[in-house]
Design an enzyme around this catalytic site. Structure first.
Site, PDB file in Angstrom:
ATOM      1  N   CYS A   1      -5.105   2.767  -3.430  1.00  0.00           N
ATOM      2  CA  CYS A   1      -3.835   3.258  -2.838  1.00  0.00           C
ATOM      3  C   CYS A   1      -2.738   2.197  -2.967  1.00  0.00           C
ATOM      4  CB  CYS A   1      -3.995   3.662  -1.384  1.00  0.00           C
ATOM      5  SG  CYS A   1      -5.257   4.909  -1.124  1.00  0.00           S
TER       6      CYS A   1
ATOM      7  N   HIS B   1       0.865  -1.184   0.000  1.00  0.00           N
ATOM      8  CA  HIS B   1       0.000   0.000   0.000  1.00  0.00           C
ATOM      9  C   HIS B   1       0.904   1.237   0.000  1.00  0.00           C
ATOM     10  CE1 HIS B   1      -2.769   2.926   1.901  1.00  0.00           C
ATOM     11  NE2 HIS B   1      -3.745   2.148   1.458  1.00  0.00           N
TER      12      HIS B   1
ATOM     13  N   GLN C   1      -4.133  -5.293   6.747  1.00  0.00           N
ATOM     14  CA  GLN C   1      -5.123  -6.212   6.151  1.00  0.00           C
ATOM     15  C   GLN C   1      -5.029  -7.621   6.713  1.00  0.00           C
ATOM     16  OE1 GLN C   1      -7.561  -5.196   4.381  1.00  0.00           O
ATOM     17  NE2 GLN C   1      -6.874  -3.218   3.606  1.00  0.00           N
TER      18      GLN C   1
ATOM     19  N   LYS D   1      -9.834  -1.236  10.896  1.00  0.00           N
ATOM     20  CA  LYS D   1      -9.993  -2.380   9.989  1.00  0.00           C
ATOM     21  C   LYS D   1     -10.377  -3.644  10.751  1.00  0.00           C
ATOM     22  CE  LYS D   1      -7.004  -0.622   6.388  1.00  0.00           C
ATOM     23  NZ  LYS D   1      -7.879   0.129   5.485  1.00  0.00           N
TER      24      LYS D   1
ATOM     25  N   ASP E   1       3.446  -4.646   7.877  1.00  0.00           N
ATOM     26  CA  ASP E   1       2.217  -3.849   7.821  1.00  0.00           C
ATOM     27  C   ASP E   1       1.051  -4.840   7.953  1.00  0.00           C
ATOM     28  OD1 ASP E   1      -0.129  -2.699   6.914  1.00  0.00           O
ATOM     29  OD2 ASP E   1       0.746  -1.831   5.102  1.00  0.00           O
TER      30      ASP E   1
END
Ligand code: C6P
Length: 498
Positions: A457, A216, A296, A319, A293
């Site tokens: 993004c 991202h 997700q 999220k 990261d």
């Protein structure tokens, strides 16, 4: 048809060896084997013994469930399966009942453009259960105060709530200590924090930072800015046509010059699950530090930061059913002690004179100013909710929804699925031949279907697979196959026009 069958154990201390023995005694269809044991945080443990992703028939699944119910009749353990979205009851108790889960999410029960809302924009943000909304309301109605500073009762309650939430995060990601958990606004701020503190202190001219094509923009721009400032070089792990990172290429990028490897554990455009543990171990051989990261991955897969062995793990609360404006940086203790604070101000100091300031220990060193207490408490409530539902159960159900959607969308004339990673979760990306992506998004909105249509993004990831934009439904455990059927029907109508 799904074939996953689980066993809910009433508490985390269940005697799993006796459960295993019982499972061995089951007269299960030959395609089934006993799988792994997944002790969950909190009150649930799960045991999966289905043939994940297989195409076993409902009859087979039902046969196994009946056998399991007999075998476990006196134990209180509840076998259940995902058979379409039907609630499965055992011993009078509903287990994974998607309709009951949906009742916890008030926002889902509304019409948009005259149609029942379908929320398929979960990769952008998830909706909030009433347990989270209530926790925030309760906080403002009875406990609101600044923290850590005052002697009064409300300050003590607020401090307890905030630090209690930190402990819930620690437990959820299995960090060694709550002191390794820093609250930030979200993933973007978390990556910037690491780049601006660890990166500025340790990255020198000529050093190399490795990212992945699947990242991202939040994991590209901060490192790019740092690399420019320090004279360092960015190297990028390429992807294959499926939308998977090429590990051999990653290996060839690694060298003693590699100082940082930073990548998304789950990609937000194709849903690719990266082999994070392997990638961390590979970086270790060259002494590089690794940031994962987890924006997700955290809502869809169990995360154990000690098992991953990453130096930093960051994620956003919104999220994973928590409010906006709260997120987490986990860092290894020895690193958090070594790196300087990011922002200066109140709440992060030991002593201040005009000549010099000494700083608090981590995590407070990184939390300058009045923190977002209410939303941290909301995050704690969200993690409780997810733990109660069962992370493994969520993972399996969402896997089922994703495969169901891929298969159905893939059969629509004119639809091209983009990306086909073998390990994937929650996201399907597609385009309709001859139809601009934003137009598809608007037409679906008219049907009450909310999803993202654009570049998400993640422009380098999309361009690597030859497109500039896709339509991207992304699923949560409150979604159903009926909703997917409605999406597929709408897409079929749109494709027929195009
Ligand atoms: N992706 C999406 O629709 P923030 O905005 O800080 O909470 O999260 C940024 C971020 C970082 N990494 C990954 C892998 C992400 O998917 C995101 C956010 C959203 O895909 C909004 S662009």
């Amino acid at each position: 048809m799904p074939s996953n069958l689980f066993l809910h154990l009433p508490d985390g201390d269940a005697d799993l060896s006796s459960v295993y023995e019982s499972l061995q005694r089951l007269q299960a269809p030959p395609s089934y084997g006993v799988g792994d044991v997944f002790p969950e945080a909190g009150e649930l443990a799960g045991l999966f013994f289905g043939d994940s992703g297989g195409d076993d028939t409902p009859a087979e699944t039902s046969l196994l469930r009946t056998a399991a119910e007999q075998e476990f009749a006196d134990t209180g353990y509840s076998p259940y399966s995902f058979l379409r979205d039907q609630p499965i009851t055992y011993g009078g108790r509903e287990t994974f009942d998607v309709q009951a889960i949906r009742r916890d999410f008030p926002i889902l029960h509304q019409k948009v453009n005259g149609k029942d809302l379908i929320w398929f924009d979960n990769a952008a943000t998830t909706q909030k259960p009433k347990q989270v909304i209530d926790a925030i309301r309760r906080y403002y109605e009875s406990d609101n105060s600044n923290i850590h500073r005052a002697a009064h009762t409300l300050a003590a309650r607020s401090t307890d709530g905030y630090e209690g939430a930190r402990e819930k995060v620690r437990r959820f990601i299995n960090a060694p200590s709550a002191e390794d958990v820093i609250f930030v606004r979200g993933t973007t701020e978390g990556i910037n924090l690491v780049a601006q503190t660890y990166g500025r202190k340790f990255i020198q001219s000529g050093d190399e930072i490795i990212l992945s094509t699947l990242d991202h923009h939040a994991n590209i721009v901060p490192w790019q800015q740092l690399a420019k400032e320090r004279g360092a070089k960015l190297l990028v792990i390429p992807v294959n046509d499926r939308g998977e990172v090429i590990l051999e290429a990653y290996e060839s990028l690694l060298s003693p010059r590699t100082k940082v490897v930073s990548f998304a554990q789950v990609n937000n455009t194709f849903g690719t699950v990266l082999p994070a543990k392997t990638m961390v171990a590979m970086a270790r051989r060259y002494g590089a530090r690794v940031l994962i990261d987890g924006a997700q991955s955290i809502p869809h897969t169990p995360v154990d930061v000690q098992e991953l062995d990453a130096d930093f793990f960051v994620f956003s609360g919104h999220k994973i059913y928590a409010p906006n404006g709260i997120g987490v940086v986990y860092g290894k203790k020895e690193l958090l002690e070594l790196i300087p604070p990011w922002q200066g101000g109140g709440n992060m100091i030991r002593d201040v004179t005009f000549e010099e300031t000494t700083f608090s220990a981590p995590p407070h060193k990184f939390e300058a100013g009045t923190p977002n207490v209410a939303d941290a408490i909301g995050l704690g409530a969200a993690l409780d909710y997810v733990s109660r539902t069962g992370v493994r159960c969520i993972e399996k159900y969402e896997h089922y929804l994703t495969e169901y959607a891929r298969e159905a969308l893939g059969r629509v004339d004119g639809v091209r699925l983009v990306g086909n990673p073998r390990e994937r979760v929650s996201v399907v990306s597609f385009i309709i031949q001859g139809m601009p992506v934003p137009e598809v998004g608007s037409l679906l909105d008219k049907e009450g279907i909310a999803l993202r249509a654009g570049h998400h993004c993640a422009q380098p990831a999309l361009r690597a697979l030859g497109v500039e934009a896709t339509v991207r439904p992304s699923f949560s455990f409150y979604n159903t196959t009926d909703e997917i059927d409605r999406l597929v029907e709408a897409v079929r109508r749109i494709a027929a026009r195009g």
